[in-house]
Design an enzyme around this catalytic site. Structure first.
Site, short mmCIF file in Angstrom:
data_model
loop_
_atom_site.label_atom_id
_atom_site.label_comp_id
_atom_site.label_asym_id
_atom_site.label_seq_id
_atom_site.Cartn_x
_atom_site.Cartn_y
_atom_site.Cartn_z
N ASP A 67 8.65 1.46 -6.24
CA ASP A 67 8.10 0.14 -6.55
C ASP A 67 7.20 0.16 -7.78
OD1 ASP A 67 6.11 1.62 -5.34
OD2 ASP A 67 5.83 0.29 -3.64
N ASN A 136 -0.95 -2.08 6.93
CA ASN A 136 -0.30 -3.17 7.66
C ASN A 136 1.15 -2.85 8.00
OD1 ASN A 136 0.95 -3.38 5.22
ND2 ASN A 136 0.37 -5.50 4.80
N HIS A 138 3.47 -1.77 5.83
CA HIS A 138 4.46 -1.95 4.75
C HIS A 138 4.98 -0.61 4.26
CE1 HIS A 138 1.08 -1.95 1.52
NE2 HIS A 138 1.88 -0.97 1.17
N GLU A 143 6.54 -6.03 2.56
CA GLU A 143 5.40 -6.50 3.34
C GLU A 143 5.87 -7.12 4.66
OE1 GLU A 143 2.42 -5.82 2.60
OE2 GLU A 143 1.77 -6.48 0.63
C1 GLP Z 1 1.01 1.06 -1.86
C2 GLP Z 1 2.42 1.51 -2.17
C3 GLP Z 1 3.09 2.19 -1.00
C4 GLP Z 1 2.13 3.17 -0.33
C5 GLP Z 1 0.95 2.42 0.19
C6 GLP Z 1 -0.06 3.31 0.89
O1 GLP Z 1 0.87 -0.28 -1.54
N1 GLP Z 1 3.26 0.46 -2.63
O2 GLP Z 1 4.27 2.84 -1.45
O3 GLP Z 1 2.79 3.84 0.70
O4 GLP Z 1 0.29 1.76 -0.87
O5 GLP Z 1 -0.94 3.89 -0.01
P1 GLP Z 1 -1.90 5.10 0.31
O6 GLP Z 1 -1.03 6.30 0.34
O7 GLP Z 1 -2.87 5.13 -0.84
O8 GLP Z 1 -2.54 4.80 1.61
#
Ligand code: GLP
Length: 244
Positions: A67, A136, A138, A143
């Protein structure tokens, strides 16, 4: 589904690195799908170290990222392109034209998303895909919603995600409101999936995933339960609710 319970983040990162290194040893021209966020940083450090020691070679590897924020130039320090170059690509021997991060600055996203999907297909599909998970539930930027898109598409980020991700920006106002993300189908088509869940802020996510075996678009990570070859790697902090 395989679940590897590890003591801490360091052990999680090493276990994930072993899986990625084995994949590249078994198939040197592997197609990988990579993630951003703080979760994979330890894994990326392990891969950089292994590459420097000569135990893994990225010269034939191709990667796609899950993404990107819409509206951020690739040179912006919070763009996922910048993140990937800074934390991995600039430190390993991957070829510059072998890594793909979705573009955040397209004018025609319908055409662009289709091209991204086609490029993954032409590369032979994803052999091994890495995902983290949002608080959440995702995955990538899919989402929680009433329905989820199967293919790469543009999404509106939820207020929750904007707030959580604002820690990387000067303020929540600066977090882009939209992102381009691979869809649930693009993710689930990967031959193998590694899902890393670490930290006590994700304990409720792991608990729901392991205990409540239902699948819901309101909890996107639950779709990994439908995949044939998923390895979840979790640390003790993420497991803190598991024994209740
Ligand atoms: C972002 C990314 C996800 C990731 C998530 C969790 O929103 N788009 O791919 O898994 O955050 O991030 P973190 O690893 O910093 O908790």
């Amino acid at each position: 589904m395989k679940v590897l319970f590890k003591n801490d983040y360091n052990e999680v990162s090493k276990a994930a690195a072993e899986i990625f290194i084995k994949q590249i040893h078994d198939k040197p021209d592997s197609v990988l799908c990579l993630a951003t966020g703080s979760t994979p940083l330890g894994l990326y450090s392990e891969l950089i170290a292994a590459n420097k020691q000569g135990t893994v070679d990225f010269s034939d590897v191709t990667t796609f990222n899950l993404d990107e924020y819409v509206g951020l130039d690739p040179k912006h320090e919070q763009s996922y392109k910048y993140f990937m170059e800074d934390n991995l690509f600039n430190h390993i021997n991957i070829k510059k034209d072998h890594y793909n991060v979705p573009s955040g600055i397209e004018s025609d996203y319908d055409a662009y998303c289709k091209k991204y999907e086609d490029k993954i297909e032409s590369a032979g599909g994803i052999d091994l895909l890495l995902i983290g998970v949002g608080e959440n539930g995702h995955i990538a930027f899919n989402e929680p919603d009433k329905s989820l898109s199967a293919v790469t598409h543009v999404v509106d980020l939820t207020e929750d995600t904007i707030q959580v991700n604002s820690r990387f920006f000067a303020s929540a106002d600066e977090v882009p409101k939209k992102a381009v993300t691979m869809g649930m189908g693009s993710i689930l088509k990967a031959k193998k999936i590694v899902l890393i869940i670490t930290g006590d802020k994700k304990a409720h996510v792991l608990e729901r995933l392991m205990n409540d075996k239902s699948i819901s678009t309101e909890f996107p990570v639950s779709f990994v339960l439908t995949h044939r070859d998923v390895t979840i790697i979790a640390d003790a902090a993420a497991c803190k609710n598991m024994h209740k």
